[in-house]
Design an enzyme around this catalytic site. Structure first.
Site: not given
Lengths: 411, 608
Positions: A81, A157-158, A234
């Protein structure tokens, strides 16, 4: 009639003639950008080619001006992202920015350091795999060897926590290695990418000497937290402060816009360790979340695996009907490590009967390790340990902060 | 003024909030909150992002000249989407259907697929830095004279609490944006078209009511002038005045342009540090300043201070530009000496900068960085004076004058909203949308069909209580009685001190009781007032005006008449009035006056 992106076209629709630029097809319809900037969707039959100059080429980018007096950081871009923009093929956001694009869109970075940018791959992080973690670790190692005083890895970020943890285990680093991402795409004015990137650069030139994740500390744009790579998760699908340290405080904070870096007392400091790389991994490892009523035959899927991490319930349990299958796996040479779905806290398989049976079956207690971290560590340990006893010893030894303490051996 | 001769062209953009259950891209309710009720705050910066074509919008760029930290108030009625912490939900179909209804009323053509865009606004009023907006239909008619170019559905922005503090309760409420062609040629036409569109919107019964729920932007230009977009005209009555004042402003700016050219005026853009000139000044503003910069506008004397519309001068325009850099404003020599600046200081200032009789000097005071930025903006605006009227987005000030906001935005502010899938609008769906009756048609129908006078018909049709009235009529209540009850009694009862909400069911219940003869229509106000204090309709009637039966009335009348037999016999028929008065005193509000008169007549006839 087929058009390509940015072709000048005329739209005849609703009794109007409108000039526009062809954007894409949408089924039997065409998406056209009008002069107002609005995209409209009209039947493709309403669109005809128009004489006219195609959209002007974007002005060629000026070479980046770098201040040679500032410390050298490497920005290693992997996509995600933080580097995403709209994709006209799917209409969705995809990763296209390069590390250079990041520097261009965040000019404040130029005041913090000078940069060497490289992009070993460009993917959304759900497409990462252990081979890429290895390549990433080698790239970082090479950059540090070549004089980088800090490393910034831009990453989706996943699965950032897996990559960051993997690099932690493979690499001993004397300089900060900062994983950074964004929860809002870079093409929006509210993107968290700028604050995160600027804070990561500040952390990159700081006195830190370990692998961390740098993301928003709260929903506000006023500070980022530096999370130890082996203790971070996360914890939210979309919020800016999705990343949280589990079972400990962040190892540092960077405030924005003043760029002040405050490190925890137990943060590993710059030059505390010497650069080295042990980049072997055993990829044949799995991670299984136990759930009530799970058919024990699920465990058969891991036959032939070198390692299996179970995220058990509570203190580290599975249903008793699974124990036999687990014992079979261990007997066949699979290392089985128990962690907990609770995230915070340590596994202890000596409190309840089920736990003791699991230990008897040959399960290794994973202490306070997060399940994902235990998986990555197991891959590294299996590739680097001398023998089975060494695997157990290393899995229960605190290597990179993944455990609160070394787990005490009991015979 | 002959506006047609001046080449006046005006168009309007109307933004009207839609009264939907949920917001356009999330499930929060569309309620406005008191900012004191906020329970959390979020702090954010916004940066300009390039469009997908790689361009940066100039208006957006200017808004971010200062790096401002915005504060957002959140509420228990707002969620993660409003603070840009969660991707948007799919487009609200209820809102889309209202917009399609309105499009149909203007005879427009819907687009086969609705594509949502992000319209960049980085002034802080949207947490995401953009407003989601989608064109829904094109090319409609208003009367025979004007055309609607587009209708769009879009998100409402945050409400500004003050300065850089915003409230997210309003953010995301669906709006319809109606853009007309520049087809109006006089200020009055602008008023009439705006009024007509407003009426059409209200005819749907599905738009929000009250101050701030509708806003008009006006685009104005005259021949040789330039297109100027004036934002945020909230009162319809001011719209013509705004247009008149803009024409006046453009004419004045054109006159200034001609005079500048005639004078051979010059802006050389040189900036001087004049902090020392004011070392001993008594001016409060200048005394505090770290830095004071000045520039000479050659040949501008007298023109900077010329009024271009009520309360506004060329100097005010320059000041608006300067404020973009965070300075409070500027001083110019057309207005000095004043504000504590002495004639002596002005003299030294002009002498230091070598300014002559024909020249104007502008000074700004702030930090050096802000001053330098402000000076660049002032010089830019001064240079524009040679071209006459700059294209601008302006905001309305009280009374109808305007101030500069930012450059006109361009196409670069639009970016596809990648998180929202396109929504198909089929021909069948559009064909099936029911068109409401226009309020103007309703007024006519109420007069002819229900026998209302024009005033009542209009008041009822435009009332927020129209749905209640229509329900009452559908339930068999006489229209004029229903209208009177709703427009007069209900209003009065609801306004009384300590009055609570009177439910629609209660109002209907009271009217039905009257129609059934269980309550007198004279008592409606009192009964409703009792309902407003929390009583049920039944209890309210029992308490305020226990119904009086015909038999009870007959008994009462007999008693009163028997005490006045002599009087009645001496007066004959003329006794009716005074005796009626005595009876009414006892029964007012408890039984219909008509019944009283009947019973009394019978009794008089009996004894006479």
């Amino acid at each position: 009639m087929t058009f390509t992106n940015t072709d000048p076209v005329t739209v005849s629709f609703a009794g109007l003639e409108m000039e526009g630029i062809y954007i894409s097809a949408s089924g039997d319809n065409a998406v056209v950008k009008l002069k107002s900037g609005y995209n409209i969707c009209v039947p493709e039959t309403a669109v005809t080619a128009r004489e006219g100059t195609p959209a002007p080429e974007k002005p060629s980018a000026q070479p980046l001006a770098q201040n040679e007096k500032l410390p050298l950081l490497s920005i290693i871009s992997t996509g995600g992202t933080i580097a995403s923009t709209v994709d006209y093929r799917t209409g969705a956001v995809s990763s296209k920015f390069t590390a250079e694009d990041i520097l261009r869109s965040i000019p404040e970075l130029a005041g913090i350091a000078r940069y060497h940018t490289l992009q070993p791959f460009n993917i959304l992080s759900e497409n990462m795999n252990p081979a890429m973690w290895q390549e990433l670790a080698r790239t970082i190692y090479d950059e540090i060897k070549d004089g980088a005083q800090g490393i910034i890895v831009t990453h989706g970020t996943d699965t950032m926590l897996y990559s960051a943890a993997a690099v932690s285990f493979m690499l001993d680093t004397p300089v900060p290695v900062i994983f950074v991402g964004a929860q809002r795409s870079a093409d929006r004015p509210s993107s968290d990418n700028a604050v995160n990137a600027i804070c990561s650069a500040q952390a990159g030139v700081s006195d830190l000497g370990e692998v961390v994740v740098c993301m928003h500390a709260t929903s506000n744009d006023t500070a980022c937290s530096l999370h130890r790579a082996t203790r971070v998760r996360k914890n939210h699908t979309s919020c800016r402060d999705a990343f949280q340290s589990i079972g400990r405080s962040p190892v540092g904070t960077v405030t924005y816009p003043d760029g002040k870096v405050v490190l925890a007392d137990d943060a590993v400091k710059r030059d505390d360790v010497r650069l080295s790389l042990l980049d072997e991994l055993e990829p044949a490892c799995g991670l299984l979340t136990y759930y009530p009523g799970m058919n024990p035959s699920v465990l058969d899927a891991f036959k032939g695996y070198k390692g299996l991490v179970i995220a058990g319930t509570g203190l580290g349990h599975t249903g008793t009907d699974c124990i036999e299958k687990i014992a079979d796996l261990v007997a066949a040479g699979t290392t089985v490590v128990m962690t907990s779905q609770c995230m915070a806290g340590s596994v202890c398989d000596r409190v309840y009967e089920t736990g003791r049976y699991l230990l008897d079956a040959g399960v290794i207690e994973g202490g306070s390790m997060l399940p994902e971290v235990a998986l990555v560590k197991l891959m590294w340990v299996l590739a680097n340990a001398k023998d089975a006893a060494d695997v157990k010893r290393l899995m229960q030894k605190n290597l990179k902060g993944e455990l609160d303490v070394d787990i005490r051996g009991e015979n | 003024m002959d506006y047609k001769a001046l080449g006046l062209k005006a168009g309007i953009e109307i933004h009207q909030q839609l009264n939907t259950k949920e917001k356009l891209f999330c499930h929060s309710p569309t309620v406005i909150r008191d900012s004191d009720e906020h329970y959390d705050v979020v702090q954010r910066y916004l940066r300009v992002a390039a469009s997908e074509m790689g361009d940066v919008d100039r208006a957006a760029q200017e808004e971010t000249m200062q790096h401002r930290l915005f504060t957002y108030y959140t509420y228990d009625t707002t969620g993660l989407v409003e603070i840009d912490e969660e991707p948007p939900a799919p487009l609200n179909r209820e809102a889309l259907d209202i917009v399609l209804t309105i499009a149909k009323m203007f005879d427009m053509t819907p687009l086969p697929e609705i594509h949502t865009m992000r319209k960049m606004i980085v002034d802080g009023s949207a947490t995401s830095g953009f407003q989601r907006t989608a064109l829904v239909a094109l090319n409609g008619k208003i009367a025979d004279t004007c055309r609607i170019e587009t209708v769009a559905v879009e998100e409402e922005a945050c409400q500004r609490v003050k300065d850089t503090i915003f409230s997210v309760d309003r953010l995301g409420i669906p709006l319809i944006e109606i853009t007309t062609a520049p087809c109006m040629k006089t200020p009055e036409e602008v008023h009439d078209v705006a009024q007509y569109i407003g009426m059409t919107l209200r005819s749907t019964g599905r738009v929000k009511r009250g101050l701030g729920t509708i806003r008009q932007d006006v685009n104005v230009s005259i021949a040789d002038g330039a297109r100027v977009e004036i934002k945020g005209v909230q009162e319809l009555d001011l719209i013509a005045e705004v247009v008149r004042r803009e024409v006046q402003r453009q004419l004045s700016l054109l006159a200034i342009r001609d005079e500048l050219i005639a004078r051979n005026a010059l802006v050389n853009g040189e900036v001087y540090d004049v902090t020392k000139v004011f070392a001993e000044t008594q001016s409060n503003v200048l005394k505090k300043a770290k830095c004071i910069l000045g520039t000479v506008l050659h040949g501008f004397a007298g023109l900077v201070g010329t009024e271009i519309q009520p309360g506004r001068r060329l100097g005010s325009e320059m000041s608006d530009y300067a404020k973009k850099c965070g300075v409070g404003g500027l001083f110019h020599t057309d207005e000095l000496p004043a504000y504590g600046v002495t004639a002596e200081e002005v003299h030294i200032l002009k002498e230091t900068l070598g300014a002559g009789e024909q020249d104007a000097v502008i000074i700004v005071a702030a930090t050096e960085q802000k001053c330098r930025c402000a000076m660049q903006m002032i010089i830019r605006r001064a240079k524009m004076a040679f071209d006459g009227v700059p294209e601008e987005t302006r905001k309305m000030l009280e009374g109808g004058s305007t101030a500069y906001m930012r450059p006109l935005p361009g196409a670069a502010r639009m970016y596809p909203e990648t998180d929202v899938l396109p929504v198909p609008v089929t021909a069948e769906h559009f064909a099936g949308i029911e068109m409401p009756e226009l309020l103007t048609d309703k007024v006519k129908r109420f007069a002819t069909e229900y026998g209302m006078d024009d005033g009542m018909a209009r008041q009822m049709a435009y009332s927020e209580q129209l749905p209640l009235f229509e329900r009452a009529v559908a339930e068999g209540i006489r229209p004029v009685f229903a209208a009177r009850t709703i427009l007069a009694s209900l209003k009065e009862a609801s306004r009384a001190e300590g009055a609570g909400i009177i439910s629609d069911d209660a109002v209907i219940g009271v009217m039905k009781a009257v129609e059934a003869g269980n309550a007198a229509k004279e008592a409606v106000l009192d009964i409703l007032s009792a309902c407003a204090k929390g009583l049920s309709v039944k209890d309210a009637i029992a308490k305020v005006a226990p119904a009086f039966s015909r038999e009870e009335l007959q008994e009462l009348v007999r008693g009163i008449v028997s005490e006045r037999v002599d009087f009645i016999k001496s007066r004959g028929k003329a006794a009716l009035g005074p005796v009626m008065g005595v009876v009414m005193k006892e029964v007012r509000g408890r039984i219909d006056g008509k019944v009283v008169s009947e019973v009394l007549n019978d009794e008089l006839n009996r004894i006479m």
